[in-house]
Design a protein around this motif. Structure first.
Motif, PDB file in Angstrom:
ATOM      1  N   ASN A 117       0.808  -1.222   0.000  1.00 22.01           N
ATOM      2  CA  ASN A 117       0.000   0.000   0.000  1.00 22.01           C
ATOM      3  C   ASN A 117       0.837   1.267   0.000  1.00 22.01           C
ATOM      4  OD1 ASN A 117      -2.545  -1.219  -0.203  1.00 22.01           O
ATOM      5  ND2 ASN A 117      -2.489  -1.704   1.980  1.00 22.01           N
ATOM      6  N   GLU A 118       1.978   1.205  -0.676  1.00 23.78           N
ATOM      7  CA  GLU A 118       2.797   2.385  -0.916  1.00 23.78           C
ATOM      8  C   GLU A 118       2.531   2.831  -2.352  1.00 23.78           C
ATOM      9  OE1 GLU A 118       6.670   1.107   1.710  1.00 23.78           O
ATOM     10  OE2 GLU A 118       6.433   0.288  -0.290  1.00 23.78           O
ATOM     11  N   TYR A 119       2.520   4.139  -2.570  1.00 28.04           N
ATOM     12  CA  TYR A 119       2.273   4.693  -3.896  1.00 28.04           C
ATOM     13  C   TYR A 119       3.546   5.360  -4.406  1.00 28.04           C
ATOM     14  CZ  TYR A 119      -2.733   4.115  -3.071  1.00 28.04           C
ATOM     15  OH  TYR A 119      -3.980   3.594  -2.816  1.00 28.04           O
ATOM     16  N   TYR A 120       3.872   5.114  -5.670  1.00 28.59           N
ATOM     17  CA  TYR A 120       5.050   5.709  -6.295  1.00 28.59           C
ATOM     18  C   TYR A 120       4.662   6.441  -7.572  1.00 28.59           C
ATOM     19  CZ  TYR A 120       8.006   3.087  -3.131  1.00 28.59           C
ATOM     20  OH  TYR A 120       8.610   2.596  -2.000  1.00 28.59           O
ATOM     21  N   LEU A 121       5.365   7.531  -7.844  1.00 33.53           N
ATOM     22  CA  LEU A 121       5.160   8.310  -9.056  1.00 33.53           C
ATOM     23  C   LEU A 121       6.260   7.936 -10.043  1.00 33.53           C
ATOM     24  CD1 LEU A 121       3.535  10.721 -10.289  1.00 33.53           C
ATOM     25  CD2 LEU A 121       5.386  12.181  -9.436  1.00 33.53           C
ATOM     26  N   VAL A 122       5.869   7.475 -11.228  1.00 37.77           N
ATOM     27  CA  VAL A 122       6.819   7.150 -12.292  1.00 37.77           C
ATOM     28  C   VAL A 122       6.531   8.120 -13.435  1.00 37.77           C
ATOM     29  CG1 VAL A 122       7.645   5.396 -13.895  1.00 37.77           C
ATOM     30  CG2 VAL A 122       6.851   4.717 -11.622  1.00 37.77           C
ATOM     31  N   GLY A 123       7.443   9.049 -13.657  1.00 36.46           N
ATOM     32  CA  GLY A 123       7.236  10.124 -14.629  1.00 36.46           C
ATOM     33  C   GLY A 123       6.873  11.399 -13.904  1.00 36.46           C
ATOM     34  N   ASP A 124       6.901  12.496 -14.621  1.00 40.81           N
ATOM     35  CA  ASP A 124       6.489  13.776 -14.045  1.00 40.81           C
ATOM     36  C   ASP A 124       5.890  14.654 -15.139  1.00 40.81           C
ATOM     37  OD1 ASP A 124       8.653  15.324 -15.322  1.00 40.81           O
ATOM     38  OD2 ASP A 124       9.962  14.297 -13.898  1.00 40.81           O
ATOM     39  N   GLU A 125       5.531  15.876 -14.784  1.00 40.38           N
ATOM     40  CA  GLU A 125       4.811  16.731 -15.717  1.00 40.38           C
ATOM     41  C   GLU A 125       5.660  17.179 -16.907  1.00 40.38           C
ATOM     42  OE1 GLU A 125       5.922  17.408 -12.685  1.00 40.38           O
ATOM     43  OE2 GLU A 125       5.755  19.518 -12.199  1.00 40.38           O
ATOM     44  N   THR A 126       6.972  17.081 -16.812  1.00 42.62           N
ATOM     45  CA  THR A 126       7.832  17.475 -17.932  1.00 42.62           C
ATOM     46  C   THR A 126       8.533  16.298 -18.604  1.00 42.62           C
ATOM     47  OG1 THR A 126       9.689  17.861 -16.441  1.00 42.62           O
ATOM     48  CG2 THR A 126       8.278  19.756 -16.952  1.00 42.62           C
ATOM     49  N   ASN A 127       8.581  15.161 -17.938  1.00 48.00           N
ATOM     50  CA  ASN A 127       9.334  14.019 -18.446  1.00 48.00           C
ATOM     51  C   ASN A 127       8.591  12.734 -18.090  1.00 48.00           C
ATOM     52  OD1 ASN A 127      11.396  12.396 -19.449  1.00 48.00           O
ATOM     53  ND2 ASN A 127      12.575  12.513 -17.567  1.00 48.00           N
ATOM     54  N   GLY A 128       7.794  12.244 -18.985  1.00 46.09           N
ATOM     55  CA  GLY A 128       7.019  11.041 -18.714  1.00 46.09           C
ATOM     56  C   GLY A 128       7.780   9.771 -19.022  1.00 46.09           C
ATOM     57  N   ALA A 129       7.162   8.650 -18.697  1.00 46.78           N
ATOM     58  CA  ALA A 129       7.707   7.341 -19.049  1.00 46.78           C
ATOM     59  C   ALA A 129       7.240   7.015 -20.465  1.00 46.78           C
ATOM     60  CB  ALA A 129       7.205   6.292 -18.071  1.00 46.78           C
ATOM     61  N   TYR A 130       8.109   6.396 -21.238  1.00 46.04           N
ATOM     62  CA  TYR A 130       7.778   6.056 -22.621  1.00 46.04           C
ATOM     63  C   TYR A 130       7.747   4.549 -22.808  1.00 46.04           C
ATOM     64  CZ  TYR A 130       8.097  10.837 -24.295  1.00 46.04           C
ATOM     65  OH  TYR A 130       7.862  12.172 -24.510  1.00 46.04           O
ATOM     66  N   LEU A 131       6.847   4.121 -23.666  1.00 48.36           N
ATOM     67  CA  LEU A 131       6.768   2.722 -24.048  1.00 48.36           C
ATOM     68  C   LEU A 131       8.014   2.401 -24.864  1.00 48.36           C
ATOM     69  CD1 LEU A 131       5.079   0.090 -24.181  1.00 48.36           C
ATOM     70  CD2 LEU A 131       4.043   1.001 -26.262  1.00 48.36           C
ATOM     71  N   THR A 132       8.869   1.519 -24.324  1.00 45.02           N
ATOM     72  CA  THR A 132      10.124   1.189 -24.998  1.00 45.02           C
ATOM     73  C   THR A 132      10.140  -0.231 -25.544  1.00 45.02           C
ATOM     74  OG1 THR A 132      11.076   0.638 -22.839  1.00 45.02           O
ATOM     75  CG2 THR A 132      11.540   2.835 -23.728  1.00 45.02           C
ATOM     76  N   ASN A 133       9.197  -1.056 -25.115  1.00 38.97           N
ATOM     77  CA  ASN A 133       9.115  -2.414 -25.638  1.00 38.97           C
ATOM     78  C   ASN A 133       7.697  -2.927 -25.443  1.00 38.97           C
ATOM     79  OD1 ASN A 133      10.123  -4.761 -26.823  1.00 38.97           O
ATOM     80  ND2 ASN A 133      10.596  -5.687 -24.856  1.00 38.97           N
ATOM     81  N   SER A 134       7.198  -3.623 -26.455  1.00 36.85           N
ATOM     82  CA  SER A 134       5.860  -4.192 -26.378  1.00 36.85           C
ATOM     83  C   SER A 134       5.878  -5.508 -27.140  1.00 36.85           C
ATOM     84  CB  SER A 134       4.857  -3.216 -26.984  1.00 36.85           C
ATOM     85  OG  SER A 134       3.553  -3.720 -26.891  1.00 36.85           O
ATOM     86  N   VAL A 135       5.488  -6.580 -26.467  1.00 37.49           N
ATOM     87  CA  VAL A 135       5.521  -7.901 -27.079  1.00 37.49           C
ATOM     88  C   VAL A 135       4.134  -8.510 -27.002  1.00 37.49           C
ATOM     89  CG1 VAL A 135       6.533 -10.206 -26.987  1.00 37.49           C
ATOM     90  CG2 VAL A 135       7.919  -8.224 -26.402  1.00 37.49           C
ATOM     91  N   HIS A 136       3.593  -8.847 -28.159  1.00 38.42           N
ATOM     92  CA  HIS A 136       2.289  -9.507 -28.215  1.00 38.42           C
ATOM     93  C   HIS A 136       2.521 -11.002 -28.409  1.00 38.42           C
ATOM     94  CE1 HIS A 136      -2.059  -9.435 -28.660  1.00 38.42           C
ATOM     95  NE2 HIS A 136      -1.904 -10.401 -29.549  1.00 38.42           N
ATOM     96  N   THR A 137       1.854 -11.825 -27.593  1.00 39.85           N
ATOM     97  CA  THR A 137       2.053 -13.261 -27.679  1.00 39.85           C
ATOM     98  C   THR A 137       0.720 -13.994 -27.635  1.00 39.85           C
ATOM     99  OG1 THR A 137       3.196 -15.155 -26.703  1.00 39.85           O
ATOM    100  CG2 THR A 137       2.387 -13.501 -25.174  1.00 39.85           C
ATOM    101  N   SER A 138       0.668 -15.100 -28.323  1.00 40.46           N
ATOM    102  CA  SER A 138      -0.539 -15.922 -28.312  1.00 40.46           C
ATOM    103  C   SER A 138      -0.409 -17.072 -27.317  1.00 40.46           C
ATOM    104  CB  SER A 138      -0.796 -16.503 -29.705  1.00 40.46           C
ATOM    105  OG  SER A 138       0.251 -17.395 -30.050  1.00 40.46           O
ATOM    106  N   GLY A 139       0.807 -17.331 -26.852  1.00 40.56           N
ATOM    107  CA  GLY A 139       1.040 -18.491 -25.997  1.00 40.56           C
ATOM    108  C   GLY A 139       1.110 -19.740 -26.858  1.00 40.56           C
ATOM    109  N   ALA A 140       1.896 -20.718 -26.430  1.00 35.83           N
ATOM    110  CA  ALA A 140       2.060 -21.952 -27.206  1.00 35.83           C
ATOM    111  C   ALA A 140       1.065 -23.024 -26.790  1.00 35.83           C
ATOM    112  CB  ALA A 140       3.481 -22.480 -27.050  1.00 35.83           C
ATOM    113  N   ASN A 141       0.615 -22.964 -25.542  1.00 37.10           N
ATOM    114  CA  ASN A 141      -0.301 -23.974 -25.017  1.00 37.10           C
ATOM    115  C   ASN A 141      -1.593 -23.329 -24.538  1.00 37.10           C
ATOM    116  OD1 ASN A 141       1.566 -26.182 -25.283  1.00 37.10           O
ATOM    117  ND2 ASN A 141       2.657 -25.320 -23.524  1.00 37.10           N
ATOM    118  N   LEU A 142      -2.582 -24.147 -24.308  1.00 38.11           N
ATOM    119  CA  LEU A 142      -3.905 -23.688 -23.904  1.00 38.11           C
ATOM    120  C   LEU A 142      -3.867 -22.805 -22.655  1.00 38.11           C
ATOM    121  CD1 LEU A 142      -6.914 -23.857 -24.552  1.00 38.11           C
ATOM    122  CD2 LEU A 142      -7.034 -25.882 -23.094  1.00 38.11           C
ATOM    123  N   GLY A 143      -3.045 -23.141 -21.673  1.00 37.02           N
ATOM    124  CA  GLY A 143      -3.025 -22.411 -20.412  1.00 37.02           C
ATOM    125  C   GLY A 143      -2.039 -21.262 -20.359  1.00 37.02           C
TER     126      GLY A 143
END
Length: 168
Positions: A117-143
């Motif tokens: 129950n601790e809150y953290y700020l990642v980014g600020d009003e002048t310098n936000g966090a950017y999406l640097t990697n995104s991986v879409h996967t279907s998974g190899a097995n049912l689960g």
């Protein structure tokens, strides 16, 4: 020995810690009007004021899939350094289509609530966090996982700010 077992007269240096991310809130950093940093008393963020048409949205990630890591890299020769935070979480297919365009090439500010129950700020009003990697996967097995894993990176000359918990 479990940290829950207490033996009289024996000191237990329990190293157990609770990890994990409970909730994630996001806003475009351009939608923030003001962030108040209490540097005199608590070294925490007191409040954040979004612009009139903006607000924080809750991101519904896959349970137990989110993590936040902050690394400091210093340069002894110049006496400077920077903090790099990597925030990773998985979205299910339905949520992925909701957020993918909003996050691409956009500075994002996250408020993250961990399982302590601790809150953290990642980014600020002048310098936000950017999406640097995104991986879409279907998974190899049912689960296996089917969806998107997103990684956001935020770099600053200061460590992450904790947020004072009040009203949301």
């Amino acid at each position: 020995m479990s940290c829950n077992n207490i033996i009289p007269y024996i000191e237990s240096n329990c190293r157990k810690s609770i990890g994990g991310i409970k909730r994630i809130f996001a806003i475009n950093s351009n939608g923030i009007d003001y962030i108040n940093y209490d540097t005199e008393n608590s070294e925490m963020v007191n409040f954040i004021i979004p612009k009139d048409s903006s607000n924080f949205a809750q991101i519904k990630c896959v349970k137990d899939s989110a993590s936040l890591t902050t690394t400091f890299v210093g340069d002894a020769a110049t006496g400077s350094g920077e903090y790099t935070s990597e925030f990773v979480f998985k979205l299910v297919e339905d949520e992925f289509w909701l957020w993918t365009e909003s996050f691409s090439n956009t500075p994002i500010v996250f408020i993250i609530q961990n399982n302590r129950n601790e809150y953290y700020l990642v980014g600020d009003e002048t310098n936000g966090a950017y999406l640097t990697n995104s991986v879409h996967t279907s998974g190899a097995n049912l689960g296996e996982f089917n969806g998107e894993e997103m990684t956001f990176t935020y770099t600053s000359d200061k460590p992450l700010w904790k947020c004072v918990v009040g009203s949301e």
